[in-house]
Design a protein around this motif. Structure first.
Motif, PDB file in Angstrom:
ATOM      1  N   ASP A  59       9.135  23.204  74.220  1.00 21.63           N
ATOM      2  CA  ASP A  59       7.950  24.036  74.450  1.00 21.63           C
ATOM      3  C   ASP A  59       6.998  23.897  73.249  1.00 21.63           C
ATOM      4  OD1 ASP A  59       6.102  26.146  74.622  1.00 21.63           O
ATOM      5  OD2 ASP A  59       7.528  27.448  75.663  1.00 21.63           O
ATOM      6  N   ALA A  60       5.823  23.320  73.492  1.00 20.26           N
ATOM      7  CA  ALA A  60       4.863  23.073  72.405  1.00 20.26           C
ATOM      8  C   ALA A  60       4.390  24.378  71.759  1.00 20.26           C
ATOM      9  CB  ALA A  60       3.669  22.280  72.929  1.00 20.26           C
ATOM     10  N   ASP A  61       4.356  25.468  72.535  1.00 21.48           N
ATOM     11  CA  ASP A  61       3.947  26.756  71.957  1.00 21.48           C
ATOM     12  C   ASP A  61       4.963  27.239  70.923  1.00 21.48           C
ATOM     13  OD1 ASP A  61       1.551  27.084  73.225  1.00 21.48           O
ATOM     14  OD2 ASP A  61       2.358  28.277  74.884  1.00 21.48           O
ATOM     15  N   VAL A  62       6.243  27.029  71.222  1.00 22.14           N
ATOM     16  CA  VAL A  62       7.306  27.424  70.288  1.00 22.14           C
ATOM     17  C   VAL A  62       7.184  26.591  69.016  1.00 22.14           C
ATOM     18  CG1 VAL A  62       9.807  27.460  69.925  1.00 22.14           C
ATOM     19  CG2 VAL A  62       8.858  28.195  72.127  1.00 22.14           C
ATOM     20  N   VAL A  63       6.959  25.288  69.190  1.00 23.28           N
ATOM     21  CA  VAL A  63       6.812  24.389  68.039  1.00 23.28           C
ATOM     22  C   VAL A  63       5.582  24.798  67.216  1.00 23.28           C
ATOM     23  CG1 VAL A  63       6.365  22.010  67.332  1.00 23.28           C
ATOM     24  CG2 VAL A  63       7.986  22.478  69.180  1.00 23.28           C
ATOM     25  N   ALA A  64       4.500  25.140  67.901  1.00 27.38           N
ATOM     26  CA  ALA A  64       3.260  25.507  67.202  1.00 27.38           C
ATOM     27  C   ALA A  64       3.456  26.751  66.336  1.00 27.38           C
ATOM     28  CB  ALA A  64       2.141  25.739  68.217  1.00 27.38           C
ATOM     29  N   ARG A  65       4.337  27.643  66.770  1.00 33.87           N
ATOM     30  CA  ARG A  65       4.626  28.835  65.953  1.00 33.87           C
ATOM     31  C   ARG A  65       5.520  28.457  64.781  1.00 33.87           C
ATOM     32  NH1 ARG A  65       4.349  31.532  70.962  1.00 33.87           N
ATOM     33  NH2 ARG A  65       6.571  31.276  71.404  1.00 33.87           N
ATOM     34  N   LYS A  66       6.427  27.508  65.035  1.00 29.94           N
ATOM     35  CA  LYS A  66       7.386  27.109  63.993  1.00 29.94           C
ATOM     36  C   LYS A  66       6.681  26.458  62.794  1.00 29.94           C
ATOM     37  CE  LYS A  66      11.493  24.391  63.142  1.00 29.94           C
ATOM     38  NZ  LYS A  66      12.351  23.305  63.531  1.00 29.94           N
ATOM     39  N   VAL A  67       5.647  25.650  63.067  1.00 34.55           N
ATOM     40  CA  VAL A  67       5.030  24.902  61.957  1.00 34.55           C
ATOM     41  C   VAL A  67       4.152  25.770  61.050  1.00 34.55           C
ATOM     42  CG1 VAL A  67       5.105  22.698  63.224  1.00 34.55           C
ATOM     43  CG2 VAL A  67       3.002  24.077  63.255  1.00 34.55           C
ATOM     44  N   VAL A  68       4.019  27.065  61.381  1.00 35.83           N
ATOM     45  CA  VAL A  68       3.291  27.969  60.469  1.00 35.83           C
ATOM     46  C   VAL A  68       4.168  29.139  60.004  1.00 35.83           C
ATOM     47  CG1 VAL A  68       0.972  27.373  61.278  1.00 35.83           C
ATOM     48  CG2 VAL A  68       2.224  29.199  62.433  1.00 35.83           C
ATOM     49  N   LEU A  69       5.464  28.963  60.089  1.00 34.53           N
ATOM     50  CA  LEU A  69       6.377  30.012  59.603  1.00 34.53           C
ATOM     51  C   LEU A  69       6.308  30.091  58.077  1.00 34.53           C
ATOM     52  CD1 LEU A  69       9.606  29.563  61.774  1.00 34.53           C
ATOM     53  CD2 LEU A  69       7.969  31.465  61.836  1.00 34.53           C
ATOM     54  N   PRO A  70       6.659  31.249  57.498  1.00 32.07           N
ATOM     55  CA  PRO A  70       6.661  31.350  56.043  1.00 32.07           C
ATOM     56  C   PRO A  70       7.466  30.215  55.407  1.00 32.07           C
ATOM     57  CG  PRO A  70       7.021  33.504  57.009  1.00 32.07           C
ATOM     58  CD  PRO A  70       7.002  32.524  58.149  1.00 32.07           C
ATOM     59  N   GLY A  71       6.896  29.623  54.377  1.00 30.03           N
ATOM     60  CA  GLY A  71       7.570  28.533  53.672  1.00 30.03           C
ATOM     61  C   GLY A  71       7.230  27.160  54.228  1.00 30.03           C
ATOM     62  N   SER A  72       6.505  27.121  55.368  1.00 32.44           N
ATOM     63  CA  SER A  72       6.197  25.824  55.983  1.00 32.44           C
ATOM     64  C   SER A  72       4.985  25.175  55.311  1.00 32.44           C
ATOM     65  CB  SER A  72       5.911  25.995  57.474  1.00 32.44           C
ATOM     66  OG  SER A  72       4.747  26.782  57.627  1.00 32.44           O
TER      67      SER A  72
ATOM     68  N   ASP B 143       3.640  41.388  55.623  1.00 30.14           N
ATOM     69  CA  ASP B 143       4.984  40.814  55.458  1.00 30.14           C
ATOM     70  C   ASP B 143       4.954  39.303  55.182  1.00 30.14           C
ATOM     71  OD1 ASP B 143       4.266  39.767  57.878  1.00 30.14           O
ATOM     72  OD2 ASP B 143       5.994  40.519  58.984  1.00 30.14           O
ATOM     73  N   ALA B 144       3.774  38.789  54.814  1.00 30.84           N
ATOM     74  CA  ALA B 144       3.591  37.376  54.411  1.00 30.84           C
ATOM     75  C   ALA B 144       3.682  36.380  55.568  1.00 30.84           C
ATOM     76  CB  ALA B 144       4.558  36.975  53.295  1.00 30.84           C
ATOM     77  N   THR B 145       3.682  36.889  56.815  1.00 36.52           N
ATOM     78  CA  THR B 145       3.580  35.972  57.951  1.00 36.52           C
ATOM     79  C   THR B 145       2.095  35.766  58.262  1.00 36.52           C
ATOM     80  OG1 THR B 145       3.693  37.793  59.526  1.00 36.52           O
ATOM     81  CG2 THR B 145       5.778  36.691  58.967  1.00 36.52           C
TER      82      THR B 145
ATOM     83  N   GLN C 187       1.318  26.883  54.206  1.00 40.03           N
ATOM     84  CA  GLN C 187       0.853  26.669  52.836  1.00 40.03           C
ATOM     85  C   GLN C 187      -0.598  26.154  52.841  1.00 40.03           C
ATOM     86  OE1 GLN C 187       2.452  27.830  50.327  1.00 40.03           O
ATOM     87  NE2 GLN C 187       0.726  27.202  49.023  1.00 40.03           N
ATOM     88  N   ALA C 188      -0.868  25.182  53.722  1.00 45.76           N
ATOM     89  CA  ALA C 188      -2.222  24.600  53.810  1.00 45.76           C
ATOM     90  C   ALA C 188      -3.234  25.652  54.262  1.00 45.76           C
ATOM     91  CB  ALA C 188      -2.206  23.420  54.771  1.00 45.76           C
ATOM     92  N   ILE C 189      -2.828  26.502  55.187  1.00 40.67           N
ATOM     93  CA  ILE C 189      -3.724  27.546  55.706  1.00 40.67           C
ATOM     94  C   ILE C 189      -4.045  28.561  54.606  1.00 40.67           C
ATOM     95  CG2 ILE C 189      -3.843  29.503  57.327  1.00 40.67           C
ATOM     96  CD1 ILE C 189      -2.274  27.712  59.313  1.00 40.67           C
ATOM     97  N   ILE C 190      -3.035  28.929  53.825  1.00 48.20           N
ATOM     98  CA  ILE C 190      -3.260  29.898  52.733  1.00 48.20           C
ATOM     99  C   ILE C 190      -4.202  29.293  51.690  1.00 48.20           C
ATOM    100  CG2 ILE C 190      -2.183  31.231  50.872  1.00 48.20           C
ATOM    101  CD1 ILE C 190       0.430  31.183  52.582  1.00 48.20           C
ATOM    102  N   GLU C 191      -3.992  28.007  51.385  1.00 45.56           N
ATOM    103  CA  GLU C 191      -4.858  27.363  50.382  1.00 45.56           C
ATOM    104  C   GLU C 191      -6.308  27.305  50.861  1.00 45.56           C
ATOM    105  OE1 GLU C 191      -2.985  23.617  49.382  1.00 45.56           O
ATOM    106  OE2 GLU C 191      -1.258  24.711  48.590  1.00 45.56           O
ATOM    107  N   HIS C 192      -6.493  27.148  52.167  1.00 47.70           N
ATOM    108  CA  HIS C 192      -7.843  27.012  52.725  1.00 47.70           C
ATOM    109  C   HIS C 192      -8.544  28.369  52.904  1.00 47.70           C
ATOM    110  CE1 HIS C 192     -10.951  24.848  54.959  1.00 47.70           C
ATOM    111  NE2 HIS C 192     -10.919  25.810  55.857  1.00 47.70           N
ATOM    112  N   PHE C 193      -7.847  29.342  53.488  1.00 50.14           N
ATOM    113  CA  PHE C 193      -8.499  30.625  53.821  1.00 50.14           C
ATOM    114  C   PHE C 193      -8.219  31.719  52.785  1.00 50.14           C
ATOM    115  CE2 PHE C 193      -7.984  28.598  58.008  1.00 50.14           C
ATOM    116  CZ  PHE C 193      -9.289  28.667  58.472  1.00 50.14           C
ATOM    117  N   GLY C 194      -7.246  31.467  51.921  1.00 53.17           N
ATOM    118  CA  GLY C 194      -6.866  32.511  50.968  1.00 53.17           C
ATOM    119  C   GLY C 194      -5.795  33.407  51.554  1.00 53.17           C
ATOM    120  N   PRO C 195      -5.133  34.200  50.684  1.00 49.22           N
ATOM    121  CA  PRO C 195      -4.026  35.063  51.141  1.00 49.22           C
ATOM    122  C   PRO C 195      -4.460  36.152  52.112  1.00 49.22           C
ATOM    123  CG  PRO C 195      -4.224  35.054  48.724  1.00 49.22           C
ATOM    124  CD  PRO C 195      -5.351  34.232  49.244  1.00 49.22           C
ATOM    125  N   VAL C 196      -5.774  36.360  52.290  1.00 52.30           N
ATOM    126  CA  VAL C 196      -6.237  37.373  53.259  1.00 52.30           C
ATOM    127  C   VAL C 196      -5.816  37.023  54.684  1.00 52.30           C
ATOM    128  CG1 VAL C 196      -8.254  38.183  51.977  1.00 52.30           C
ATOM    129  CG2 VAL C 196      -8.457  36.170  53.433  1.00 52.30           C
TER     130      VAL C 196
END
Ligand code: ATP
Length: 203
Positions: free
Chosen positions: A30-43, A61-63, A47-56
């Motif tokens: 299921d591509a939707d399940v995979v899409a959620r997995k690739v943005v789990l904490p520690g992924s 809970d850091a998800t 990391q790339a999303i936080i660097e781009h948009f900031g911790p906001v």
């Protein structure tokens, strides 16, 4: 290994159909399940999303705050493109890995974005779940308690029925009850089994 790509518009019945295939012993990725997995904490993705948009962009809970991210990309096509460039390759490589792990006679990749992304290159055939628009609207409104306008806006942002059907090798028209859907899936399953057998004979 035969891989079937299963797709369709919002509420067309992708989950209902993939559940039926699964009950017949077919491995489903299921591509939707995979899409959620690739943005789990520690992924790498998160990391790339936080660097781009900031911790906001994070919840307390850091998800990932998905709603906030959705709002940003809905109103900003450049940010949408940026996000897709980051996430799509990660999603594709994880899907590939999961498909390679499949042990069933053939396997299925279910994805709402099969035809809009390179995911289509991972499959041998495309199965489209088609549904008349009035029924699609009715079923999604009943399932998600969304307004007519909200559902229509999502439908408009997706591929049109005609464009999707043009890319289909196989089609299930999901305009009747669940019993009919089950019959259609079983018939298609038999067809896929014969394709696998034919392939084996030719090799
Ligand atoms: P999404 O794109 O939002 O993930 P989907 O394509 O996976 O949706 P489903 O969730 O399988 O679609 O189906 C949408 C809704 O329609 C669900 O509530 C489901 O139970 C219902 N539904 C699907 N097929 C039928 C059917 N043949 N008869 C009645 N209801 C159906």
């Amino acid at each position: 290994m035969l891989i079937i790509g299963l797709t369709g518009g919002i509420g067309s019945g992708k989950t209902a159909v993939s559940d039926l295939f699964e009950s017949l012993g077919v491995d489903v990725v299921d591509a939707d399940v995979v899409a959620r997995k690739v943005v789990l904490p520690g992924s790498q993705g998160l990391q790339a999303i936080i660097e781009h948009f900031g911790p906001v962009i994070l919840e307390a809970d850091a998800t990932l705050n998905r709603r906030q991210l959705r709002n940003i990309i809905f109103s900003d096509p450049a940010e949408k493109k940026w996000l897709e460039n980051i996430l799509h390759p990660l999603i594709e490589s994880e899907i590939k890995k999961k498909l390679q792990q499949s042990t069933s006679i053939y396997s299925i990749l279910v994805s709402p974005l099969l035809l809009e992304t390179k995911q289509s290159q991972l499959v041998d055939r495309v199965l489209v779940i088609d549904v008349p628009e009035n029924l699609q609207l009715e079923r999604v409104q009943a399932r998600d308690q969304q307004s007519f306008e909200q559902v229509r806006a999502i439908m408009k942002s997706q591929l049109s029925r005609v464009d999707r059907l043009a890319k289909a090798d196989d089609v299930i028209i999901n305009d009747a009850d669940f019993a009919t859907l089950k019959e259609n899936v079983e018939a298609l399953h038999q067809f896929y089994l014969t394709l696998v057998q034919k392939n084996e004979k030719n090799n």
